[in-house]
Design an enzyme around this catalytic site. Structure first.
Site, mmCIF file in Angstrom:
data_model
loop_
_atom_site.group_PDB
_atom_site.id
_atom_site.type_symbol
_atom_site.label_atom_id
_atom_site.label_comp_id
_atom_site.label_asym_id
_atom_site.label_seq_id
_atom_site.Cartn_x
_atom_site.Cartn_y
_atom_site.Cartn_z
ATOM 1 N N SER A 50 -45.497 -9.261 2.726
ATOM 2 C CA SER A 50 -45.326 -10.147 1.562
ATOM 3 C C SER A 50 -45.000 -11.562 2.014
ATOM 4 C CB SER A 50 -44.195 -9.608 0.668
ATOM 5 O OG SER A 50 -42.947 -9.711 1.327
ATOM 6 N N ASN A 77 -36.261 -1.482 9.818
ATOM 7 C CA ASN A 77 -36.738 -0.561 10.865
ATOM 8 C C ASN A 77 -37.251 -1.371 12.044
ATOM 9 O OD1 ASN A 77 -38.996 -1.060 8.689
ATOM 10 N ND2 ASN A 77 -40.076 -0.673 10.618
ATOM 11 N N HIS A 79 -42.187 4.131 3.257
ATOM 12 C CA HIS A 79 -41.638 3.247 2.217
ATOM 13 C C HIS A 79 -40.250 3.746 1.802
ATOM 14 C CE1 HIS A 79 -41.629 0.200 -0.827
ATOM 15 N NE2 HIS A 79 -41.675 1.047 -1.833
ATOM 16 N N TYR A 125 -51.546 -6.469 -1.310
ATOM 17 C CA TYR A 125 -52.175 -5.154 -1.130
ATOM 18 C C TYR A 125 -52.359 -4.379 -2.429
ATOM 19 C CZ TYR A 125 -47.306 -3.414 -1.155
ATOM 20 O OH TYR A 125 -46.014 -3.156 -1.484
ATOM 21 N N GLU A 126 -51.745 -4.849 -3.537
ATOM 22 C CA GLU A 126 -51.889 -4.086 -4.776
ATOM 23 C C GLU A 126 -53.289 -4.212 -5.359
ATOM 24 O OE1 GLU A 126 -48.389 -4.415 -7.470
ATOM 25 O OE2 GLU A 126 -47.449 -5.363 -5.726
ATOM 26 N N ALA A 133 -38.251 -7.075 2.831
ATOM 27 C CA ALA A 133 -37.875 -6.089 3.834
ATOM 28 C C ALA A 133 -38.910 -6.200 4.941
ATOM 29 C CB ALA A 133 -37.882 -4.692 3.228
HETATM 30 N N1 HPA Z 1 -44.085 -3.238 8.624
HETATM 31 C C1 HPA Z 1 -44.525 -3.868 7.520
HETATM 32 N N2 HPA Z 1 -43.773 -4.033 6.427
HETATM 33 C C2 HPA Z 1 -42.512 -3.563 6.465
HETATM 34 C C3 HPA Z 1 -41.991 -2.904 7.586
HETATM 35 C C4 HPA Z 1 -42.819 -2.737 8.732
HETATM 36 O O1 HPA Z 1 -42.443 -2.173 9.767
HETATM 37 N N3 HPA Z 1 -40.715 -2.548 7.278
HETATM 38 C C5 HPA Z 1 -40.484 -3.009 6.014
HETATM 39 N N4 HPA Z 1 -41.564 -3.615 5.524
#
Ligand code: HPA
Length: 274
Positions: A206, A229, A241, A82-83, A110
């Site tokens: 990613s 999350n 973020h 996405y960068e 993450a």
């Molecule tokens: N969605 C996409 N990328 C992420 C999320 C998410 O809920 N949490 C951390 N990276």
């Protein structure tokens, strides 16, 4: 500079090291780089073709040294599709690690969980993926090597080692399918419902292009998500973020414990004579 020349440059900078294992550290997980012993640090700025990552939470350096008595090369900081809209952002670092003699790549990220019982702070072993971004990092590669099989792309032997390492370290390890959304906006609640229907267990921005690039150069892959999350719409809260970085940092110690145990379970290496 091609991958072999880069490997030579890295070898000159970190003499005596012969890393068999590469590790890519995702959002908020960079602290693992501090645990590398006998470490040589190389800024991506000094490595031609390495990405210039602009995302906060990503440092941008290659750290070569030892972790759990194994030779490792840690890519602390990744660039994302996405960068700049380029799915090949990590092609040069991954090819350089392979040319350096690495045999496997451990990827971390993450991610948002699609399973209510797998909440923030839980590490998840990625067992397969769904590429949902409509692109592929091997588009434009002009040899038959581009037709990479993705069966067992997440190496089953490494996955078994990861499960055993988690058990022995007392870390609860979820597992499941990671679905790649391009980002940088988070998913909509409807996209999250669709992802669940399609068989995903987690979503993120990613890793998937890196898995394909790693398989293309013959590296075995193991990958882990740090759940930060629940997916959009599952709790009613907005995603951010800041939350990703905060929750990844909170879970980082457990994640480090898991990764150390996993690396310690990898095949032992003969020590290089210096
Ligand atoms: N969605 C996409 N990328 C992420 C999320 C998410 O809920 N949490 C951390 N990276």
């Amino acid at each position: 500079m091609d991958a072999r020349e880069l490997a030579g440059l890295i070898r000159d900078w970190a003499p005596g090291h012969a890393p068999k294992t590469g590790i890519v550290l995702g959002s908020g997980l960079g602290s693992l780089a501090d645990e590398i012993e006998d470490a040589a640090h190389l800024s991506y700025l000094d490595l031609p073709g390495f990405p210039r990552s602009g995302v906060s939470g990503h440092a941008g350096e290659l750290v070569i040294g030892r972790l759990a008595d194994r030779e490792v090369a840690v890519l602390s900081g990744r660039a994302h599709f996405y960068e700049r809209g380029n799915p090949r952002e990590m092609a040069v670092p991954i090819a350089a690690l392979a040319a350096l003699g690495a045999e496997r790549l451990i990827l971390t990220n993450a991610a948002g969980s699609l399973r209510p019982e797998v909440g923030p702070g839980t590490p998840m072993l990625i067992t397969d993926h769904i590429a949902w971004s409509g692109t592929n990092p091997l588009i434009g590669v002009e040899d038959d090597g581009r037709f990479v099989s993705m069966v067992d792309a997440y190496d089953p032997g490494l996955a078994d080692l990861a499960r055993a390492a988690a058990r022995s370290a007392g870390v609860d390890l979820a597992e499941g399918v990671y679905m790649w959304f391009s980002g940088p906006s988070f998913e909509t609640p409807a996209e999250i419902r669709a992802a669940r229907l399609l068989g995903a267990d987690a979503v993120g921005m990613s890793t998937v292009p890196e898995v394909i690039l790693a398989r293309h150069v013959g590296l075995e892959v193991a990958a882990f998500s740090m759940i930060t999350n629940l997916g959009a719409g599952m709790t009613g809260a907005a995603l951010s973020h800041e939350e990703t970085k905060r929750e990844a940092a909170k879970g980082a110690e457990r994640f480090r414990t898991l990764l150390r145990a996993f690396v310690a379970a990898l095949p032992a290496e003969r020590r290089e004579t210096r």
